[in-house]
Design a protein around this motif. Structure first.
Motif, PDB file in Angstrom:
ATOM      1  N   ASP A 167       0.860  -1.209   0.015  1.00 40.25           N
ATOM      2  CA  ASP A 167       0.250   0.019  -0.204  1.00 40.25           C
ATOM      3  C   ASP A 167       0.955   1.202   0.104  1.00 40.25           C
ATOM      4  N   THR A 255      -6.450  -7.978  -3.940  1.00 44.23           N
ATOM      5  CA  THR A 255      -6.463  -7.313  -5.172  1.00 44.23           C
ATOM      6  C   THR A 255      -6.341  -5.549  -4.945  1.00 44.23           C
ATOM      7  N   ARG A 256      -6.896  -5.323  -3.757  1.00 45.11           N
ATOM      8  CA  ARG A 256      -6.532  -3.891  -3.490  1.00 45.11           C
ATOM      9  C   ARG A 256      -4.984  -3.597  -3.280  1.00 45.11           C
ATOM     10  N   TRP A 260      -3.207  -0.673  -5.372  1.00 38.85           N
ATOM     11  CA  TRP A 260      -2.170   0.373  -4.715  1.00 38.85           C
ATOM     12  C   TRP A 260      -0.924   0.438  -5.878  1.00 38.85           C
ATOM     13  N   TRP A 316     -12.043 -10.082  -4.159  1.00 35.15           N
ATOM     14  CA  TRP A 316     -11.160  -9.352  -3.348  1.00 35.15           C
ATOM     15  C   TRP A 316      -9.661 -10.113  -3.200  1.00 35.15           C
ATOM     16  N   ASP A 344     -14.382  -6.836  -5.040  1.00 36.15           N
ATOM     17  CA  ASP A 344     -13.815  -5.618  -4.153  1.00 36.15           C
ATOM     18  C   ASP A 344     -14.014  -4.629  -5.209  1.00 36.15           C
ATOM     19  N   SER A 346     -13.635  -1.380  -4.559  1.00 31.82           N
ATOM     20  CA  SER A 346     -12.673  -0.328  -4.550  1.00 31.82           C
ATOM     21  C   SER A 346     -11.131  -0.786  -4.965  1.00 31.82           C
ATOM     22  N   ALA A 347     -11.019  -2.025  -5.259  1.00 31.14           N
ATOM     23  CA  ALA A 347      -9.725  -2.527  -5.996  1.00 31.14           C
ATOM     24  C   ALA A 347      -9.928  -1.835  -7.323  1.00 31.14           C
ATOM     25  N   SER A 402     -17.654  -3.140  -1.759  1.00 29.44           N
ATOM     26  CA  SER A 402     -16.099  -3.000  -1.357  1.00 29.44           C
ATOM     27  C   SER A 402     -15.941  -3.978  -0.222  1.00 29.44           C
ATOM     28  N   GLY A 428     -13.100   3.647  -1.184  1.00 33.31           N
ATOM     29  CA  GLY A 428     -13.439   3.381  -2.412  1.00 33.31           C
ATOM     30  C   GLY A 428     -14.195   4.619  -3.147  1.00 33.31           C
TER      31      GLY A 428
END
Length: 457
Positions: A167, A255-256, A260, A316, A344, A346-347, A402, A428
Motif C-alpha cells: 500500500d 487485489t486492493r 495500490w 477481493w 472488491d 474499491s480495487a 467493497s 472506495g
C-alpha cells in the motif's frame, strides 16, 4: 477481463454528469447525518457509515472527497466544508508518527487544497499553511524507516519495523512532494536525510519484494502477482517471506494491494519526468528508475487484466478459496451477490486509474498504451452503473460492493446473503471520485490531475 476497444471518453460523459450529482448528494447526506465524534468514517453497515478503530487512515478521504466534488462541479459549499474540516481535524494526521498513511490522509486534504489554490480555483491565502503541513507530513512519513541489508530501505507499516506494505507506495507521493518543496528529514547531529532518496528506496523495495515477475522467487511466482506484506528480519534487514494482513495469504494476490501498486508506479513515473537527470544521477540515473517503475506497473496491470471478470471488477483476492465454486469466473461478469467470495469494487476504482495512467504514459498511439487505457475505461464504465453505485437515497455510500478486511470478518453481510455485499468504504468512494475527476479532465482537455499538481508551475 474483456477490454472494450471502442469505448471513448465521450461515451462516458452522460454517466459522469449523473455521477457527480449522486456524489454530491452522498457528501451532503454524510454532512447531515454522520457524527464525527464516532471517529473517522470507514465503511458502511446496512447503508450507514461506521468507524473501525484500527488506524484513522480514512478521515482525509472524507474531507478530500468534498475538495474533489468542488473541483468537478464548482459548488462552493463543498470547498467551504473541506477547508473547515481540514483545519479543525487534520492536524493530528500531519504529525502522526504511528502510521504509513500520510500520502492518503494529507495529500487528499492539504494537497488538494493547495492544488486548488495553485490552479486559481480557491483563494490563494492558505498556501504557506498547506505547504507547511505537506512538508512536515512528508518528513514524518519518511522517518518510519527500516534499512535493508543491501543498503536500501523502506517505510515500515504500522505493524512495525519488520513490515513493508505494498500500500505504502502511494504514501511515497507526499514524500516526493515534500522533497520538491525543498524539504528534508533532519536527524541526529543535524544530519539531513534526502526525502527523494528515501522515496526512491521504498519504491525499489516495493518493486523487488512486493511484486513478482515470474522469475522463480517461489513456487507461486507469476507475472504481476503481489504480496500485501513483505517481512524482514529487523536485526539485519534481510527479507524473510511474503505475508498478508488483509488478503487470503502471502502467496495469493489481495487485489486492493495490487491496485495500490497499479496506480503507485505510474504516478511515480509521471513525477519522475519532472525531475532533472542531474537530480537523479546520485541515485543511479533516471533510466534506472524508469525501467524499475515501468516493469512494476506493467506487471501489476497485466495481472489485473488477466485475473479479473470480463467487466473489469475483481474479486477481493485472486486466490480466495471459494472462487473454485464459481467455475470459470474470469470469463463472466463480476457477481457481487454470489454465495462464495466477495467482490472488491474499491480495487477496481483504484486500479482503473493506474491502468489509464500507465497507458497514457506509454502513449495512446501505441498498442500497449491503448490496451491499458481501454482496460481502465472498461472497468470505470462498469463502476458507473447501477450495480455498483449507491443510488438508494438513504444509503450513505457512493461505491457499493467493497471489502475492508475479509479475514477478520469486519465487513457487513446483509440478511439473506452469505458473503459481504452492497456496502461502501471511504477509500472506495474517494478513489472513484478521484478517477472520475481524472477522466473528466482528460475528456475536457483540462490540465491533467496529478498528485504533484500542488507544486508551483
Amino acid at each position: 477481463m474483456r477490454i472494450d476497444e471502442s469505448l471513448t471518453l465521450a461515451d462516458l460523459a452522460p454517466a459522469l454528469s449523473r455521477f457527480w450529482q449522486l456524489s454530491g448528494d452522498k457528501i451532503d447526506l454524510m454532512l447531515r447525518e454522520y457524527d464525527l465524534a464516532q471517529g473517522s468514517p470507514v465503511f458502511t453497515q446496512a447503508g450507514k457509515y461506521s468507524t473501525r478503530g484500527w488506524t484513522e487512515w480514512t478521515e482525509g478521504f472524507y474531507y478530500g472527497s468534498a475538495f474533489l466534488q468542488f473541483d468537478a462541479t464548482g459548488e462552493q459549499r463543498f470547498a467551504d466544508e473541506a477547508r473547515k474540516l481540514t483545519v479543525e481535524r487534520m492536524a493530528s494526521h500531519v504529525s502522526h508518527i504511528g502510521v504509513h498513511d500520510h500520502g492518503f490522509n494529507n495529500l487528499s486534504t492539504y494537497g488538494n487544497w493547495l492544488r486548488l489554490q495553485r490552479e486559481g480555483k480557491l483563494p490563494a491565502d492558505q498556501i504557506d499553511f498547506c505547504e507547511l503541513a505537506v512538508k512536515i507530513s512528508g518528513a514524518v512519513q519518511a522517518s518510519r524507516w527500516s534499512p535493508t541489508h543491501d543498503g536500501g530501505g523502506y517505510i515500515y507499516s504500522f505493524n512495525g519495523p519488520h513490515s513493508l506494505f505494498v500500500d505504502t507506495i502511494r504514501s511515497c507521493r507526499i514524500v516526493m512532494v515534500a522533497h520538491a518543496m525543498g524539504h528534508s528529514l533532519m536527524g541526529e547531529n543535524d544530519e539531513s536525510n534526502s526525502l527523494l532518496e528515501r522515496a526512491l528506496q521504498h519504491i525499489e523495495a516495493t518493486a523487488r519484494y512486493s511484486v513478482f515477475y515470474g522469475e522463480g522467487r517461489d513456487s507461486y511466482d507469476e507475472w504481476g502477482r503481489t504480496a500485501h506484506e513483505s517481512v524482514f528480519n529487523p536485526n539485519d534487514g534481510r527479507f524473510r517471506c511474503p505475508n498478508s494482513q488483509q488478503g487470503y495469504s502471502g502467496f495469493t494476490t489481495w487485489t486492493r494491494g495490487l491496485a495500490w501498486a497499479m496506480v503507485g508506479f505510474p504516478e511515480q513515473l509521471e513525477f519522475l519526468d519532472t525531475l532533472s537527470d542531474a537530480e537523479l544521477e546520485p541515485f543511479g540515473g533516471k533510466a534506472k528508475w524508469r525501467e524499475l517503475m515501468l516493469k512494476g506497473a506493467r506487471a501489476t496491470c497485466d495481472w489485473f487484466i488477466a485475473n479479473t471478470p470480463t467487466d473489469g471488477i475483481p474479486y477481493w483476492d485472486g486466490g480466495a478459496p471459494g472462487l473454485v465454486n464459481l467455475g470459470d469466473w474470469r470469463e463472466r461478469e463480476s457477481e457481487p451477490f454470489n454465495a462464495h467470495e466477495p467482490i472488491d469494487s474499491s480495487a477496481a476504482a483504484i486500479g482503473a486509474q493506474g491502468l489509464i495512467r500507465l497507458g497514457r504514459y506509454l502513449g495512446a498511439d501505441t498498442a500497449d498504451g491503448r490496451r491499458y487505457i481501454q482496460a481502465g475505461l472498461t472497468s470505470f464504465r462498469t463502476l458507473l452503473t447501477d450495480t455498483y453505485l449507491g443510488i438508494a437515497p438513504d444509503h450513505q455510500g457512493l461505491l457499493l460492493h467493497s471489502i475492508y478486511h475479509r479475514p477478520n470478518n469486519w465487513d457487513y453481510t446483509p440478511e439473506g446473503q452469505s458473503i459481504p455485499c452492497g456496502e461502501a468504504c471511504m477509500w472506495g468512494d474517494y478513489h472513484l471520485r478521484e478517477l472520475a475527476l481524472y477522466v473528466d479532465r482528460l475528456r475536457q482537455d483540462q490540465p491533467e490531475y496529478t498528485f504533484f499538481g500542488c507544486l508551483k508551475s
